[in-house]
Design a protein around this motif. Sequence first.
Motif, PDB file in Angstrom:
ATOM      1  N   GLU A  29     -18.291 -21.137  74.593  1.00 53.26           N
ATOM      2  CA  GLU A  29     -19.158 -21.764  75.594  1.00 53.26           C
ATOM      3  C   GLU A  29     -20.421 -22.357  74.976  1.00 53.26           C
ATOM      4  O   GLU A  29     -20.852 -23.463  75.327  1.00 53.26           O
ATOM      5  CB  GLU A  29     -19.511 -20.717  76.660  1.00 53.26           C
ATOM      6  CG  GLU A  29     -20.392 -21.236  77.792  1.00 53.26           C
ATOM      7  CD  GLU A  29     -21.875 -21.141  77.456  1.00 53.26           C
ATOM      8  OE1 GLU A  29     -22.655 -21.952  77.983  1.00 53.26           O
ATOM      9  OE2 GLU A  29     -22.250 -20.256  76.649  1.00 53.26           O
ATOM     10  N   ARG A  70     -21.857 -26.684  75.203  1.00 54.30           N
ATOM     11  CA  ARG A  70     -22.950 -27.047  76.106  1.00 54.30           C
ATOM     12  C   ARG A  70     -23.398 -28.499  75.949  1.00 54.30           C
ATOM     13  O   ARG A  70     -23.552 -29.224  76.935  1.00 54.30           O
ATOM     14  CB  ARG A  70     -24.140 -26.104  75.884  1.00 54.30           C
ATOM     15  CG  ARG A  70     -23.881 -24.684  76.327  1.00 54.30           C
ATOM     16  CD  ARG A  70     -25.086 -23.783  76.075  1.00 54.30           C
ATOM     17  NE  ARG A  70     -24.714 -22.384  76.185  1.00 54.30           N
ATOM     18  CZ  ARG A  70     -25.543 -21.374  75.952  1.00 54.30           C
ATOM     19  NH1 ARG A  70     -26.797 -21.625  75.594  1.00 54.30           N
ATOM     20  NH2 ARG A  70     -25.123 -20.119  76.062  1.00 54.30           N
ATOM     21  N   THR A  71     -23.638 -28.923  74.732  1.00 48.05           N
ATOM     22  CA  THR A  71     -24.142 -30.282  74.525  1.00 48.05           C
ATOM     23  C   THR A  71     -23.133 -31.317  74.980  1.00 48.05           C
ATOM     24  O   THR A  71     -23.493 -32.300  75.649  1.00 48.05           O
ATOM     25  CB  THR A  71     -24.492 -30.498  73.041  1.00 48.05           C
ATOM     26  OG1 THR A  71     -25.536 -29.596  72.663  1.00 48.05           O
ATOM     27  CG2 THR A  71     -24.970 -31.922  72.799  1.00 48.05           C
ATOM     28  N   VAL A  95     -20.688 -30.992  77.208  1.00 51.58           N
ATOM     29  CA  VAL A  95     -20.538 -30.971  78.669  1.00 51.58           C
ATOM     30  C   VAL A  95     -21.739 -31.644  79.335  1.00 51.58           C
ATOM     31  O   VAL A  95     -21.592 -32.477  80.244  1.00 51.58           O
ATOM     32  CB  VAL A  95     -20.365 -29.522  79.170  1.00 51.58           C
ATOM     33  CG1 VAL A  95     -20.473 -29.464  80.694  1.00 51.58           C
ATOM     34  CG2 VAL A  95     -19.018 -28.957  78.723  1.00 51.58           C
ATOM     35  N   ARG A  96     -22.946 -31.318  78.886  1.00 49.91           N
ATOM     36  CA  ARG A  96     -24.142 -31.873  79.524  1.00 49.91           C
ATOM     37  C   ARG A  96     -24.328 -33.357  79.213  1.00 49.91           C
ATOM     38  O   ARG A  96     -25.012 -34.070  79.947  1.00 49.91           O
ATOM     39  CB  ARG A  96     -25.361 -31.054  79.105  1.00 49.91           C
ATOM     40  CG  ARG A  96     -25.358 -29.687  79.798  1.00 49.91           C
ATOM     41  CD  ARG A  96     -26.365 -28.713  79.279  1.00 49.91           C
ATOM     42  NE  ARG A  96     -26.270 -27.468  80.057  1.00 49.91           N
ATOM     43  CZ  ARG A  96     -26.581 -26.283  79.585  1.00 49.91           C
ATOM     44  NH1 ARG A  96     -27.036 -26.141  78.345  1.00 49.91           N
ATOM     45  NH2 ARG A  96     -26.457 -25.203  80.349  1.00 49.91           N
ATOM     46  N   ALA A  97     -23.692 -33.811  78.144  1.00 52.71           N
ATOM     47  CA  ALA A  97     -23.718 -35.245  77.835  1.00 52.71           C
ATOM     48  C   ALA A  97     -22.614 -35.998  78.572  1.00 52.71           C
ATOM     49  O   ALA A  97     -22.561 -37.229  78.509  1.00 52.71           O
ATOM     50  CB  ALA A  97     -23.580 -35.467  76.336  1.00 52.71           C
ATOM     51  N   GLY A  98     -21.727 -35.276  79.253  1.00 52.24           N
ATOM     52  CA  GLY A  98     -20.656 -35.907  79.999  1.00 52.24           C
ATOM     53  C   GLY A  98     -19.449 -36.306  79.179  1.00 52.24           C
ATOM     54  O   GLY A  98     -18.563 -37.007  79.675  1.00 52.24           O
ATOM     55  N   SER A 123     -15.665 -32.042  80.386  1.00 53.18           N
ATOM     56  CA  SER A 123     -16.008 -31.306  81.600  1.00 53.18           C
ATOM     57  C   SER A 123     -15.351 -29.940  81.568  1.00 53.18           C
ATOM     58  O   SER A 123     -14.346 -29.733  80.861  1.00 53.18           O
ATOM     59  CB  SER A 123     -15.520 -32.068  82.839  1.00 53.18           C
ATOM     60  OG  SER A 123     -16.048 -33.369  82.889  1.00 53.18           O
ATOM     61  N   GLN A 158     -31.870 -21.552  76.728  1.00 51.18           N
ATOM     62  CA  GLN A 158     -30.797 -22.519  76.883  1.00 51.18           C
ATOM     63  C   GLN A 158     -29.741 -21.921  77.812  1.00 51.18           C
ATOM     64  O   GLN A 158     -28.923 -21.122  77.385  1.00 51.18           O
ATOM     65  CB  GLN A 158     -30.178 -22.878  75.528  1.00 51.18           C
ATOM     66  CG  GLN A 158     -31.070 -23.689  74.622  1.00 51.18           C
ATOM     67  CD  GLN A 158     -31.286 -25.090  75.171  1.00 51.18           C
ATOM     68  OE1 GLN A 158     -30.392 -25.695  75.741  1.00 51.18           O
ATOM     69  NE2 GLN A 158     -32.501 -25.604  74.997  1.00 51.18           N
ATOM     70  N   LEU A 196     -23.348 -22.619  80.547  1.00 51.90           N
ATOM     71  CA  LEU A 196     -22.656 -23.509  81.472  1.00 51.90           C
ATOM     72  C   LEU A 196     -22.168 -22.708  82.676  1.00 51.90           C
ATOM     73  O   LEU A 196     -21.888 -21.511  82.572  1.00 51.90           O
ATOM     74  CB  LEU A 196     -21.479 -24.175  80.778  1.00 51.90           C
ATOM     75  CG  LEU A 196     -21.816 -25.095  79.592  1.00 51.90           C
ATOM     76  CD1 LEU A 196     -20.558 -25.502  78.874  1.00 51.90           C
ATOM     77  CD2 LEU A 196     -22.593 -26.316  80.061  1.00 51.90           C
TER      78      LEU A 196
END
Length: 303
Positions: free
Chosen positions: A244, A248-249, A251-254, A257, A299, A302
């Motif tokens: 996980e 993170r980076t 997923v948060r950057a799109g 998913s 931080q 997710l």
Amino acid sequence: MRVPLPPLPGVQAFEAAARLGSFAAAAEELHLSAATVSQRIRSLETHLGVPLFERHARSVELTELGRAYLPAVRESLDDLAAATGGLFAPARREQLTVRTQVSYATTWLAPHLHLFQAEHPDIDLRVVSAVWSEALTLGEVDLDIHQGRGAWPNAHAELLHHDSAVVVHGPGHLDRWGPVTEVADLFARPRIQVLGFDDVWQRMSHDGGPVGPGGRAGPAITVDTTVTALELAAGGDASAVVPERFARTAVRAGRVSLALPQAFPMRQAHYLLRPLEAPRSSPRARVFLEWLTHLDEHQPALG
């Protein structure tokens, strides 16, 4: 065969006199007498077999050959000064060497290291992974961060991060297969597993897989780093199980998913390793560890 090199004291005196426009000014800069500067330049001219200066009563002027020679001399002296300073000048800054796996360095440290540099501009970081790490002696590594189950021979292992795993996929997965409604869907579709983390897929299979059309599981590809798994998931139609923290980076950057909202426990965690004979970290290493702990606390995971 190499052409004999000119005498360096003469070259240095020539460059200074040409730049400053006089032997006297060159002598002052080099902490020599004007006579010594003149003598050294004469020696250089004798070596080269040509005059480099036209000498007048109150000034000197470069000859045509002197003007042509000057740029190469300046470049050579600049290169020599830069190399000497870089290799042998006294260190004025602290250097911290962190050895860790490629995925930890790329997905967790890299997005945040600018924050550490902003807080501690006096510390130069060197992050090494598999390519160079084996070439380093024990004394060259300040921090050694590894993922595993906590048992390494000849080392103290201190828990640094607990880890859990998540399932991610890219836009191509949704375009081809649609959303994931249950764990069993993942086993009917292409999936990516990372060496060492494939036990997560196995434990997930007890909760609804592997199944698929005709009771068959979908194709799988195995890779050896989370970085590769994330890139494959982002650019293809497969899902991937990754730590996980490492997702993170992306997923948060799109770029990818979460395929499922829940995280799955992992048997591995991240540990700080220290040799048995050197159980204490250096002051700069402790600064980095404090920052790393602070980063972990601020931080959010997710989900």
